[in-house]
Design a protein around this motif. Structure first.
Motif, short mmCIF file in Angstrom:
data_model
loop_
_atom_site.label_atom_id
_atom_site.label_comp_id
_atom_site.label_asym_id
_atom_site.label_seq_id
_atom_site.Cartn_x
_atom_site.Cartn_y
_atom_site.Cartn_z
N ILE A 94 -0.72 5.28 5.24
CA ILE A 94 0.84 5.44 5.18
C ILE A 94 1.37 4.12 5.09
O ILE A 94 2.24 3.95 4.09
CB ILE A 94 1.54 5.84 6.46
N ILE A 95 0.80 3.01 5.61
CA ILE A 95 1.21 1.58 5.51
C ILE A 95 1.01 1.22 4.20
O ILE A 95 1.54 0.51 3.51
CB ILE A 95 0.50 0.59 6.59
N THR A 96 -0.30 1.50 3.48
CA THR A 96 -0.84 1.09 2.55
C THR A 96 -0.04 1.77 1.30
O THR A 96 0.28 0.97 0.38
CB THR A 96 -2.22 1.57 2.09
N VAL A 97 0.60 3.09 1.33
CA VAL A 97 1.17 3.83 0.37
C VAL A 97 2.74 3.03 0.48
O VAL A 97 3.22 3.01 -0.67
CB VAL A 97 1.34 5.29 0.83
N VAL A 98 3.15 2.89 1.63
CA VAL A 98 4.46 2.37 1.64
C VAL A 98 4.64 0.94 1.07
O VAL A 98 5.50 0.63 -0.08
CB VAL A 98 5.05 2.07 3.08
N LEU A 99 3.70 0.07 1.17
CA LEU A 99 3.73 -1.10 0.65
C LEU A 99 3.47 -1.05 -0.84
O LEU A 99 3.97 -1.68 -1.64
CB LEU A 99 2.41 -1.83 1.27
N GLY A 100 2.49 -0.08 -1.24
CA GLY A 100 2.30 0.07 -2.82
C GLY A 100 3.62 0.60 -3.43
O GLY A 100 3.91 -0.08 -4.42
N SER A 101 4.43 1.54 -2.90
CA SER A 101 5.83 1.69 -3.51
C SER A 101 6.68 0.62 -3.29
O SER A 101 7.44 0.54 -4.40
CB SER A 101 6.36 2.87 -2.48
N ILE A 102 6.56 -0.16 -2.50
CA ILE A 102 7.54 -1.26 -2.26
C ILE A 102 7.37 -2.59 -3.36
O ILE A 102 8.19 -2.72 -4.23
CB ILE A 102 7.70 -2.08 -0.96
N MET A 103 5.84 -2.68 -3.48
CA MET A 103 5.35 -3.57 -4.77
C MET A 103 5.76 -2.97 -6.04
O MET A 103 6.07 -3.78 -6.93
CB MET A 103 4.17 -3.91 -4.39
N MET A 104 5.61 -1.85 -6.26
CA MET A 104 5.77 -1.18 -7.46
C MET A 104 7.06 -1.40 -7.92
O MET A 104 7.51 -1.54 -9.21
CB MET A 104 5.82 0.53 -7.68
N HIS A 105 8.17 -1.48 -7.03
CA HIS A 105 9.63 -1.49 -7.16
C HIS A 105 10.06 -3.06 -7.37
O HIS A 105 10.80 -3.44 -8.32
CB HIS A 105 10.33 -0.89 -6.03
N VAL A 106 9.23 -3.86 -6.47
CA VAL A 106 9.87 -5.40 -6.30
C VAL A 106 9.20 -5.95 -7.88
O VAL A 106 9.86 -6.81 -8.58
CB VAL A 106 9.05 -6.08 -5.18
N ILE A 107 7.90 -5.78 -8.02
CA ILE A 107 7.36 -6.23 -9.18
C ILE A 107 7.54 -5.42 -10.38
O ILE A 107 6.94 -4.29 -10.74
CB ILE A 107 5.74 -6.39 -9.00
N GLN A 108 8.53 -5.77 -11.11
CA GLN A 108 8.93 -5.24 -12.46
C GLN A 108 8.21 -5.31 -13.60
O GLN A 108 7.45 -6.42 -13.93
CB GLN A 108 10.50 -5.87 -12.67
N PRO A 109 8.11 -4.18 -14.48
CA PRO A 109 7.29 -4.25 -15.53
C PRO A 109 7.90 -5.34 -16.39
O PRO A 109 9.09 -5.96 -16.70
CB PRO A 109 7.60 -3.06 -16.40
#
Length: 292
Positions: A94-109
């Motif tokens: 859960i921690i990993t998925v939450v961090l992944g979701s946050i980083m996907m949003h923060v690091i823009q294409p």
């Protein structure tokens, strides 16, 4: 002893959190620096989230975020991991998925023209290394990781092969919906991703070891003390050149155990003969490293 246990627990906790953070960076970089600019699709829940994101852009009056979809699609699999794998494992997932979701949003294409072949290769490499490192530290990145681990526990099938097989569905969906050229590049990045996971996450890779020695008991004691592996003994084997009677030992180990078994043999019989071969599956009793 209590201080040592406390240190080990803290070290393991730090390792897992670091692995979670490393994966979240890896998947965000792979998604936003390579897959999105290259118009291709990843493996697992990330790939499904990308497909739903593209469908929402084309057919819905609103756009579903890939980062949010990645989390939502993983929620049912948290329950599977909780009951089939382990509670601590699930919490770190859960921690990993939450961090992944946050980083996907923060690091823009990034907006640039990149050769799709480069995007496919580097996206697969970056994400595969991140996923393999996470699994190696006993945590899951969600999605197909959880399914792959459950299947591997039941059948012994390679995690990477499970991942590649399941992800064929993404290839077909991408081909029908968005063109077979991009489906081809998506297939390439998924294949590279699976191979990189297998290269980094070696726990499931099994080796068959045959040892021919004059000092079998010392080697048996060393192996069973350090690795707790079962050993089959073949008595009274004879070398065709020397005609000296020896003993052959057969055992199956994880690739992690390779350094230890070589050290044991060098210590007790430096003149022993040893052959090593990779094996596809193991049936019967084999002690796997536990995931909790």
């Amino acid at each position: 002893m209590d201080q040592l246990d406390t240190f080990n627990r803290r070290y393991n906790l730090l390792s897992k959190i670091s692995a979670s953070f490393f994966y979240s960076l890896a998947v965000a970089v792979a998604l936003n620096f390579f897959w999105t600019p290259g118009h291709m699709y990843s493996s697992g829940m990330t790939g499904f989230a990308q497909l739903l994101n593209t469908l929402s852009q084309r057919f819905f009056p609103f756009t579903l975020s890939t980062s949010i979809l990645y989390f939502v699609l993983n929620v049912p699999l948290f329950l599977l991991a909780w009951f089939k794998i382990g509670h601590k494992f699930t919490l770190f997932t859960i921690i990993t998925v939450v961090l992944g979701s946050i980083m996907m949003h923060v690091i823009q294409p990034i907006n640039m023209h990149v050769d799709p072949l480069i995007c496919a290769l580097f996206g697969g490499i970056v994400n595969g290394v991140g996923t393999g490192f996470a699994l190696k530290n006993g945590i899951s990145t969600g999605g197909i990781d959880i399914i792959g681990i459950v299947i591997r526990q039941k059948t012994g099938t390679s995690y990477g092969k499970v991942s590649i097989s399941i992800n064929l569905l993404i290839i077909l969906a991408a081909g029908f919906a968005f063109g077979w050229t991009r489906a081809l590049y998506s297939a390439l990045t998924i294949f590279v991703n699976g191979r990189m996971i297998d290269a980094v996450y070696t726990q499931h890779q099994k080796l068959q070891v045959i040892i021919v020695t004059e000092y079998p008991q010392a080697i048996i004691d060393g192996i069973q003390e350090r690795m707790h592996r079962g050993i089959t003994i073949f008595h009274d084997v004879e070398g065709a050149y020397s005609h000296i009677e020896k003993t052959a030992l057969l055992t199956v180990i994880d690739r992690y155990d390779m350094y230890d078994i070589v050290a044991i043999i060098k210590k007790y019989d430096p003149y022993a003969f040893m052959s090593v071969s990779e094996i596809e599956k193991v049936y019967g009793r084999f002690k796997e490293q536990e995931i909790v």
